[in-house]
Design an enzyme around this catalytic site. Structure first.
Site, mmCIF file in Angstrom:
data_model
loop_
_atom_site.group_PDB
_atom_site.id
_atom_site.type_symbol
_atom_site.label_atom_id
_atom_site.label_comp_id
_atom_site.label_asym_id
_atom_site.label_seq_id
_atom_site.Cartn_x
_atom_site.Cartn_y
_atom_site.Cartn_z
ATOM 1 C CG HIS A 117 -1.836 -1.153 1.327
ATOM 2 N ND1 HIS A 117 -3.090 -1.207 0.787
ATOM 3 C CD2 HIS A 117 -1.635 -2.366 1.917
ATOM 4 C CE1 HIS A 117 -3.652 -2.371 1.041
ATOM 5 N NE2 HIS A 117 -2.771 -3.104 1.719
ATOM 6 C CB SER B 130 15.319 19.606 -16.244
ATOM 7 O OG SER B 130 14.630 20.842 -16.251
ATOM 8 C CE LYS C 1 13.443 16.841 -12.229
ATOM 9 N NZ LYS C 1 13.018 15.703 -13.034
ATOM 10 C CD GLU D 121 10.515 9.216 -17.317
ATOM 11 O OE1 GLU D 121 10.430 9.860 -16.262
ATOM 12 O OE2 GLU D 121 10.976 9.707 -18.380
#
Length: 462
Positions: free
Chosen positions: A184, A314, A320, A327
């Site tokens: 969870h 980025s 970053k 992905e």
């Protein structure tokens, strides 16, 4: 230019191309995807045509000179030649007739060249009478789709097997890295990073078995069924031999269906394959998302995995780095799921003796197999091989977690454990420190109970 005629009329065809009038009409009619037929599909259909010519030679129906020329032309396509001669759009009306006639025209015109005749002399070697002898689009196209799926499955299964092997390697490398398990999205009980990697390998292998099972079912073919499954214009000897001949041509075992009418009008086997790809994609999405979560941060996330940096993340935030490889695997799998919907709609929309929607099924299944193969290999090469664990962070989360108290239940009881958990949540102090301060367990026994071996395997620590 040369002039070619069909029953609709006459068109001029560039003399340097091997396709003919019916291919030109398909080029004019179907401007849908901006793509052409998958090269492996072209080669698979050429294998079907070669097998058909060989079987027709065996029955004595095909003239030997013509048959040998058609077989040579098919061999050239199978070897990768003339693949630029198949310009029709993969999504088309006509149940794939344009694809079939594109092949028939190329084979016939190349065969004419082989015997020393000019292209377009269909009175000598005909796309319909010879290249399509004892055939229909309705049996050659689905058989070609099945041959192509079978060939593509080998590449996909090889990629998925690589993935499972690499995950198994990580399972062994990380077998002693204890970390917090989560259910969870909340702290649960400890697990090793190696056990997590092993579970991903297991799920991938299940996908491999699922795909193998689905692909094995499509080795039953309807070649020889001709238009509606009755075998009209195909000799019984041809129908009996052509699957055997195709098996020799492809190196795989194909068998003739017991009910050719059923196999001609039903395409549920393609739904099985597409579904197997979809379910495997779902498993890969789960794995990729776990990697993304475990790699989140690095300062303000879980930061349990260090993914290899593949590109700046980025255009505005310096330094970053994003999990781009995980992905892209996710997004590939989304497309596979979408493709499965198109296949499902095509399968259910057949009427009577033929499912005319086979082009959309072929297009989407082939794309799914290509995409998955590429994405899985990318995930292995660009992420998994150079993956690094952040062992220090894994231990830090574990030491600060209350979840490890579950391992103490058999030794101090549920009530005492609940009290300890509440104090740990309230004070922010580690469970180990509170247990030792309260004198509930000796340090040596506590360390034994909370060891990776004891906490991540069945049984109760003694």
């Amino acid at each position: 230019m040369r002039k070619e005629r069909d029953f609709i009329g006459e068109l001029e065809v560039p003399d340097d191309v091997y396709y003919g009038v019916q291919t030109l009409r398909a080029k004019e009619n179907f401007h849908i995807t901006g793509q052409t037929i998958d090269p492996e599909f072209v080669q698979a259909i050429a294998e079907v045509k070669k097998a058909a010519a060989m079987a027709n030679l065996e029955t004595g129906r095909m003239d030997k000179k013509i048959g040998k020329a058609l077989i040579q032309a098919a061999d050239e396509i199978i070897a990768g030649k003339m693949l630029d001669q198949f310009p029709v759009d993969p999504i088309q009306g006509g149940a794939g007739t344009s694809i079939n006639m594109n092949m028939n025209e190329v084979l016939s015109n190349r065969a004419l060249e082989i015997i020393g005749e000019k292209k377009g002399r269909y009175d000598i070697i005909s796309p319909n009478n010879h290249a399509n002898m004892a055939q229909s689009t309705n049996d050659t196209l689905p058989t070609g789709i099945k041959v192509c799926i079978s060939h593509k499955s080998k590449k996909l299964i090889a990629a998925l097997t690589r993935l499972a092997v690499e995950l198994d390697k990580k399972a062994e490398d990380y077998k002693n890295i204890l970390k917090m398990g989560r259910t969870h999205l909340q702290d649960a009980v400890p697990i090793t990073l190696g056990q997590e990697m092993g579970s991903y390998a297991s799920s991938v292998r299940r996908g491999i078995n699922r795909i193998k099972s689905a692909v094995s079912s499509i080795h039953t073919i309807n070649l020889g069924a001709t238009a509606v499954g009755t075998g009209l214009n195909a000799e019984p000897a041809y129908i009996k031999d052509v699957a055997i001949t195709l098996s020799k041509v492809t190196g795989e075992t194909f068998i003739t269906a017991d009910n050719l009418i059923d196999t001609t009008n039903n395409t549920d086997g393609f739904a099985d394959v597409s579904s197997a790809l979809k379910v495997t994609a779902l498993v890969l999405i789960k794995m990729a998302n776990d990697f993304r979560l475990m790699a989140s941060g690095p300062r303000c996330g879980l930061n349990e995995l260090k993914l290899p940096a593949r590109q700046p993340g980025s255009s505005i935030m310096p330094g970053k780095v994003n999990p781009v490889i995980a992905e892209v695997l996710d997004q590939t799998c989304y497309q596979v799921i979408a493709n499965d919907m198109a296949v499902s709609l095509g399968v259910e929309n057949g009427q009577f003796e033929l499912n005319v929607m086979e082009p959309i099924m072929a297009f989407n299944i082939f794309n799914s197999m290509n995409y998955l193969t590429n994405a899985v290999n990318t995930f292995i090469d660009k992420l998994l091989i150079d993956l690094q664990p952040n062992e220090k962070q894994c231990h830090s989360w574990l030491d600060n977690s209350v979840g490890i108290i579950t391992a103490l239940l058999p030794h101090i009881g549920y009530e005492n454990s609940a009290i300890l958990a509440k104090e740990a949540y309230t004070t922010g102090k580690p469970i180990r420190e509170i247990v030792l301060r309260k004198g509930l367990l000796p340090k040596k026994k506590l360390e034994h109970i909370l060891s990776p071996e004891q906490m991540t395997h069945p049984g109760i620590a003694e």
